[in-house]
Design a protein around this motif. Structure first.
Motif, PDB file in Angstrom:
ATOM      1  N   UNK A 196       0.836  -1.186   0.000  1.00  0.00           N
ATOM      2  CA  UNK A 196       0.000   0.000   0.000  1.00  0.00           C
ATOM      3  C   UNK A 196       0.877   1.244   0.000  1.00  0.00           C
ATOM      4  N   UNK A 197       0.478   2.233  -0.800  1.00  0.00           N
ATOM      5  CA  UNK A 197       1.261   3.456  -0.941  1.00  0.00           C
ATOM      6  C   UNK A 197       0.518   4.627  -0.314  1.00  0.00           C
ATOM      7  N   UNK A 198       1.203   5.373   0.535  1.00  0.00           N
ATOM      8  CA  UNK A 198       0.652   6.588   1.135  1.00  0.00           C
ATOM      9  C   UNK A 198       1.272   7.803   0.458  1.00  0.00           C
ATOM     10  N   UNK A 199       0.430   8.650  -0.129  1.00  0.00           N
ATOM     11  CA  UNK A 199       0.900   9.889  -0.739  1.00  0.00           C
ATOM     12  C   UNK A 199       0.848  10.998   0.312  1.00  0.00           C
ATOM     13  N   UNK A 200       1.975  11.660   0.526  1.00  0.00           N
ATOM     14  CA  UNK A 200       2.078  12.706   1.546  1.00  0.00           C
ATOM     15  C   UNK A 200       2.370  14.044   0.871  1.00  0.00           C
ATOM     16  N   UNK A 201       1.477  15.015   1.089  1.00  0.00           N
ATOM     17  CA  UNK A 201       1.589  16.316   0.422  1.00  0.00           C
ATOM     18  C   UNK A 201       1.690  17.427   1.466  1.00  0.00           C
ATOM     19  N   UNK A 202       2.855  18.036   1.642  1.00  0.00           N
ATOM     20  CA  UNK A 202       2.946  19.230   2.493  1.00  0.00           C
ATOM     21  C   UNK A 202       2.514  20.443   1.673  1.00  0.00           C
ATOM     22  N   UNK A 203       1.882  21.403   2.306  1.00  0.00           N
ATOM     23  CA  UNK A 203       1.461  22.576   1.525  1.00  0.00           C
ATOM     24  C   UNK A 203       1.318  23.813   2.387  1.00  0.00           C
ATOM     25  N   UNK A 204       1.396  24.960   1.738  1.00  0.00           N
ATOM     26  CA  UNK A 204       1.076  26.248   2.344  1.00  0.00           C
ATOM     27  C   UNK A 204       0.781  27.247   1.226  1.00  0.00           C
ATOM     28  N   UNK A 205      -0.428  27.773   1.245  1.00  0.00           N
ATOM     29  CA  UNK A 205      -0.860  28.758   0.241  1.00  0.00           C
ATOM     30  C   UNK A 205      -0.637  28.254  -1.185  1.00  0.00           C
ATOM     31  N   UNK A 206      -1.210  27.095  -1.474  1.00  0.00           N
ATOM     32  CA  UNK A 206      -1.043  26.475  -2.794  1.00  0.00           C
ATOM     33  C   UNK A 206      -2.347  26.447  -3.568  1.00  0.00           C
ATOM     34  N   UNK A 207      -3.155  27.515  -3.434  1.00  0.00           N
ATOM     35  CA  UNK A 207      -4.457  27.535  -4.091  1.00  0.00           C
ATOM     36  C   UNK A 207      -4.369  27.404  -5.618  1.00  0.00           C
ATOM     37  N   UNK A 208      -3.242  27.820  -6.203  1.00  0.00           N
ATOM     38  CA  UNK A 208      -3.097  27.760  -7.661  1.00  0.00           C
ATOM     39  C   UNK A 208      -2.896  26.338  -8.178  1.00  0.00           C
ATOM     40  N   UNK A 209      -2.281  25.479  -7.348  1.00  0.00           N
ATOM     41  CA  UNK A 209      -1.832  24.191  -7.880  1.00  0.00           C
ATOM     42  C   UNK A 209      -2.355  22.958  -7.140  1.00  0.00           C
ATOM     43  N   UNK A 210      -2.871  23.101  -5.937  1.00  0.00           N
ATOM     44  CA  UNK A 210      -3.195  21.938  -5.125  1.00  0.00           C
ATOM     45  C   UNK A 210      -4.227  21.022  -5.794  1.00  0.00           C
ATOM     46  N   UNK A 211      -5.184  21.599  -6.516  1.00  0.00           N
ATOM     47  CA  UNK A 211      -6.195  20.780  -7.199  1.00  0.00           C
ATOM     48  C   UNK A 211      -5.554  19.893  -8.261  1.00  0.00           C
ATOM     49  N   UNK A 212      -4.643  20.474  -9.037  1.00  0.00           N
ATOM     50  CA  UNK A 212      -3.964  19.692 -10.082  1.00  0.00           C
ATOM     51  C   UNK A 212      -3.199  18.539  -9.464  1.00  0.00           C
ATOM     52  N   UNK A 213      -2.546  18.810  -8.344  1.00  0.00           N
ATOM     53  CA  UNK A 213      -1.765  17.779  -7.673  1.00  0.00           C
ATOM     54  C   UNK A 213      -2.656  16.628  -7.230  1.00  0.00           C
ATOM     55  N   UNK A 235       2.404  17.877 -10.501  1.00  0.00           N
ATOM     56  CA  UNK A 235       1.372  17.073 -11.159  1.00  0.00           C
ATOM     57  C   UNK A 235       2.004  15.797 -11.709  1.00  0.00           C
ATOM     58  N   UNK A 236       1.483  14.647 -11.294  1.00  0.00           N
ATOM     59  CA  UNK A 236       2.025  13.366 -11.730  1.00  0.00           C
ATOM     60  C   UNK A 236       1.372  12.920 -13.030  1.00  0.00           C
ATOM     61  N   UNK A 237       2.140  12.228 -13.869  1.00  0.00           N
ATOM     62  CA  UNK A 237       1.578  11.680 -15.097  1.00  0.00           C
ATOM     63  C   UNK A 237       0.724  10.451 -14.758  1.00  0.00           C
ATOM     64  N   UNK A 238      -0.204  10.084 -15.635  1.00  0.00           N
ATOM     65  CA  UNK A 238      -1.137   8.988 -15.368  1.00  0.00           C
ATOM     66  C   UNK A 238      -0.431   7.650 -15.171  1.00  0.00           C
ATOM     67  N   UNK A 239       0.727   7.485 -15.804  1.00  0.00           N
ATOM     68  CA  UNK A 239       1.444   6.218 -15.738  1.00  0.00           C
ATOM     69  C   UNK A 239       2.405   6.146 -14.549  1.00  0.00           C
ATOM     70  N   UNK A 240       2.426   7.169 -13.717  1.00  0.00           N
ATOM     71  CA  UNK A 240       3.406   7.268 -12.637  1.00  0.00           C
ATOM     72  C   UNK A 240       3.383   6.044 -11.732  1.00  0.00           C
ATOM     73  N   UNK A 241       2.206   5.642 -11.269  1.00  0.00           N
ATOM     74  CA  UNK A 241       2.114   4.526 -10.326  1.00  0.00           C
ATOM     75  C   UNK A 241       2.460   3.200 -10.988  1.00  0.00           C
ATOM     76  N   UNK A 242       1.991   3.013 -12.223  1.00  0.00           N
ATOM     77  CA  UNK A 242       2.331   1.790 -12.958  1.00  0.00           C
ATOM     78  C   UNK A 242       3.840   1.670 -13.114  1.00  0.00           C
ATOM     79  N   UNK A 243       4.479   2.779 -13.485  1.00  0.00           N
ATOM     80  CA  UNK A 243       5.937   2.777 -13.677  1.00  0.00           C
ATOM     81  C   UNK A 243       6.676   2.543 -12.358  1.00  0.00           C
ATOM     82  N   UNK A 244       6.137   3.090 -11.264  1.00  0.00           N
ATOM     83  CA  UNK A 244       6.758   2.872  -9.959  1.00  0.00           C
ATOM     84  C   UNK A 244       6.691   1.394  -9.575  1.00  0.00           C
ATOM     85  N   UNK A 245       5.546   0.779  -9.773  1.00  0.00           N
ATOM     86  CA  UNK A 245       5.374  -0.636  -9.430  1.00  0.00           C
ATOM     87  C   UNK A 245       6.343  -1.502 -10.234  1.00  0.00           C
TER      88      UNK A 245
END
Length: 336
Positions: free
Chosen positions: A12-29, A101-111
């Motif tokens: 199982x993979x846990x994605x950890x995102x630290x942030x502060x005032x990222x209203x421009x990009x957090x949704x894309x992430x 922003x991660x590409x769609x194949x990111x997790x497949x490639x990591x595995x």
């Protein structure tokens, strides 16, 4: 992929995102993680906010059913990431920055990368640190293109650390290393990778783990401010400057700055001496400009110009550190 899941080998993979005032990009992430291929039942998303005062928290609330939202104001980014790691239930930790922003194949490639890295005893090598250097956002400015091109050239010969915003590590090994050093305001990813290698880990970079960095500066002013902020981590190397190239360059440029002031005081506007100073200004960055340039003669001049701004930013950060330390020393002397 099916074979991996059927054998219950996938962790199982846990994605950890630290942030502060990222209203421009957090949704894309977040959307990029939710839209990863084969992500179902394999991941959790943990966001650790550092006291945002823009619309970041309101945006995060829209995803409240799909992620864990935590608030930890006024601490270092190391502490944000470490807090997320403590909360994580996954056996693998993926540290992703909020402006990435991660590409769609990111997790497949990591595995594929993890399971192709088995040891001779047929066990996973759980002491690897996986990731890749960021790639340019869409429609990059010349600054973004020139800077990321030189990072790509750097990766052809250097492989000593992975950016903390696209870094994957097994939780067990992360805990053994001790996580990110909370004393480092910046450069904590470099320090973690150094500590991990000392503990028997290995840096594994792979371009297929594509992470697009939207928040990188688009103009010279922002570039200078970011590099100055990023250089504040050199404070941890003041007693051993040979371990930090940023600190060495900052000291060198500070020496040239003092020398220029002396020239102005004692020699006025002597053009010959100032010409020598300009040559000395370029001297330490010329090897990098030659070896990492991908854009011909024009690219060389643009890259060398960015390197000079980069060096001056390190010098200004060093001056800020010295000023802070002197104020602390003065305060202590008054107290006693």
């Amino acid at each position: 992929m099916k074979k991996i899941q059927e054998n219950n080998q996938m962790k199982k993979i846990s994605f950890i995102i630290p942030c502060k005032n990222e209203e421009k990009f957090i949704s894309k992430c977040i959307y990029s993680i939710l839209n990863l291929k084969n992500a179902s039942n394999l991941s959790e998303i943990i966001v650790v906010d550092n006291g945002s005062n823009d619309e970041t928290m309101n945006i995060l609330e829209k995803f409240s059913n799909q992620l864990s939202i935590n608030c930890l104001p006024n601490v270092s980014i190391s502490e944000l990431r470490n807090f997320g790691a403590i909360k994580a239930t996954g056996e693998i930790l993926a540290f992703i920055d909020a402006d990435v922003e991660l590409c769609e194949e990111w997790l497949i490639n990591l595995i594929k990368l993890i399971f192709n890295g088995k040891t001779e005893t047929n066990h996973l090598n759980d002491r690897n640190i996986y990731g890749s250097t960021y790639v340019n956002p869409r429609n990059p400015t010349w600054i973004q293109k020139v800077w990321y091109d030189q990072l790509e050239k750097r990766d052809e010969s250097l492989n000593h650390y992975i950016n903390g915003g696209n870094l994957v590590v097994f939780k067990k090994f992360f805990d053994e290393v001790g996580g990110f050093d909370k004393e480092f305001k910046t450069g904590e990813d470099v320090k973690f990778c150094m500590d991990a290698v000392k503990a028997g880990g290995k840096i594994v970079k792979n371009k297929k783990l594509v992470a697009m960095h939207h928040g990188y500066p688009r103009d010279l002013k922002s570039f200078f401010r970011r590099e100055k902020w990023h250089a504040l981590g050199i404070e941890n190397y003041l007693l051993r400057p040979w371990k930090s190239k940023d600190l060495i360059l900052g000291i060198y440029y500070l020496f040239l700055f003092v020398l220029a002031l002396m020239v102005m005081v004692f020699f006025g506007g002597n053009l010959f001496i100032f010409g020598i100073l300009i040559v000395l200004l370029y001297l330490p960055i010329l090897p990098f400009s030659f070896t990492r340039n991908k854009g011909g003669l024009l690219g060389f001049f643009m890259l060398s110009g960015l390197y000079i701004v980069w060096g001056i930013a390190k010098m200004c950060a060093l001056l800020e550190i010295f000023l802070k330390l002197s104020l602390i020393t003065s305060s202590n002397s008054w107290t006693h």
